[in-house]
Write an enzyme that holds these catalytic residues in place. Sequence first.
Site, PDB file in Angstrom:
ATOM      1  NE  ARG A  26      -4.062  -1.911   0.159  1.00  0.00           N
ATOM      2  CZ  ARG A  26      -5.236  -1.476   0.573  1.00  0.00           C
ATOM      3  NH1 ARG A  26      -5.405  -0.212   0.856  1.00  0.00           N
ATOM      4  NH2 ARG A  26      -6.244  -2.304   0.674  1.00  0.00           N
ATOM      5  NE  ARG A  30      -4.213   2.732   2.410  1.00  0.00           N
ATOM      6  CZ  ARG A  30      -4.684   1.817   3.243  1.00  0.00           C
ATOM      7  NH1 ARG A  30      -5.974   1.770   3.501  1.00  0.00           N
ATOM      8  NH2 ARG A  30      -3.891   0.962   3.812  1.00  0.00           N
ATOM      9  NE  ARG A  39      -9.006   8.278  -6.545  1.00  0.00           N
ATOM     10  CZ  ARG A  39      -9.516   7.689  -5.474  1.00  0.00           C
ATOM     11  NH1 ARG A  39      -8.757   6.961  -4.706  1.00  0.00           N
ATOM     12  NH2 ARG A  39     -10.786   7.785  -5.181  1.00  0.00           N
ATOM     13  CG  ASP A  75      -8.943  -2.748  -4.681  1.00  0.00           C
ATOM     14  OD1 ASP A  75      -8.350  -2.244  -3.719  1.00  0.00           O
ATOM     15  OD2 ASP A  75      -9.831  -3.617  -4.536  1.00  0.00           O
ATOM     16  CE1 TYR A 154     -13.279  -6.249   1.658  1.00  0.00           C
ATOM     17  CE2 TYR A 154     -11.700  -7.739   0.649  1.00  0.00           C
ATOM     18  CZ  TYR A 154     -11.986  -6.706   1.512  1.00  0.00           C
ATOM     19  OH  TYR A 154     -10.981  -6.133   2.238  1.00  0.00           O
TER      20      TYR A 154
END
Length: 343
Positions: A26, A30, A39, A75, A154
Amino acid sequence: MASPDAPLLRALNGDRPERTPVWFMRQAGRSLPEYRELRVGTRMLDACLTPDLAAEITLQPVRRHGVDAGIFFSDIVVPLRLAGVEVEIEPGRGPVFASPVRTAADVDRLTSIDPDVVAQSAGPIKEAIRYVTQELGDVPLIGFAGAPFTLAAYLVEGGPSKEHMRARAMMAGDPASWNKLAGWLAQVSHAFLGAQIEAGASAVQLFDSWAGSLSPAAYRKSIAPHSTAALAGHDVPVIHFGVGTGPFLDDMRLGGVADAVGVDWRMPLDEAAGIVGEDVTLQGNIDPAMLQAPWPTLEAHVRDVLSRGEAARAHIVNLGHGVPPETDPDVLTRIVELVHEAQ
Ligand code: 1CP
């Protein structure tokens, strides 16, 4: 093209390069202000499928920190979107599916989609990767995919969950549906990895982030064969990562398919090396919580990780899980410098 002498690739091959390679799960996104700026106004999955955005976000942390690898900005649910599954990533929450896949009929409907569609619609991803690998030069790009269990966690729930109860319940209560779903997800992730490798990724990581919610017996019986299938026949080195997989760490080698096993922060690397033996490289395992500690505490922790990593055949420094969003990026740069200077 990445050089085969790149420290990351040498370490995956079982060598101990002069400089211990380091990258961060990651690292793209972020915690970086330049990421958040790029973004603005673009939804996460749209950003993943916009080649110049995905490429630029992938390159940002490599430029900033001097890490030994890029990880492709995408992702784990992107191949599902490519397959036509209705999924969004909600800010602050994660992947959310319009129709959870809970019954045998749901599984039949989903798995009637031909997984080849993923490869056929992977154009934007390949375009981004071709550009990224050109820009990276000698530095390898790591492609990735979600392992069947973590994706199912998920899909069956319909969104993020703590203990992934519904996926585990399907596994226990309707093994035929489970195997059908996990088998299909393996093909989807296989196609996603294939597209990234074809376009220039030098290594891949399979993320089974939530595998730690399984018992060793369930992992062996219901998961490992599907994760192995997701990787079958790909001819680049493989890193296999999960959180909380200490109780079945040796199984994470997938019978030798994995060139490196990722270890979270809970198990010291020397203990992990004793479990997995000498045929596999270890990746890890700085405690993400330590990124908040005063530098002398963090520095001592990183040195301890390096020293315990010497018990493995080779070592790739990383965190025990992803970079927390609130991390000060300068701390990551400082860790890279420390690892590169340490002897
Ligand atoms: O708007 C945003 O910035 C969304 C946050 C975000 C980002 C930056 C998400 C949503 N995904 C990503 C990118 C991403 N996801 C990468 C990029 C490359 C890099 O590592 O820098 C990677 C490798 C992933 C893989 C991924 N997605 C995993 C496995 C890794 C891990 O951290 O365990 C998982 C579990 C996901 C699901 C997911 N996507 C996004 C979130 C917030 C989550 C987790 C949700 C949850 O807690 O259940």
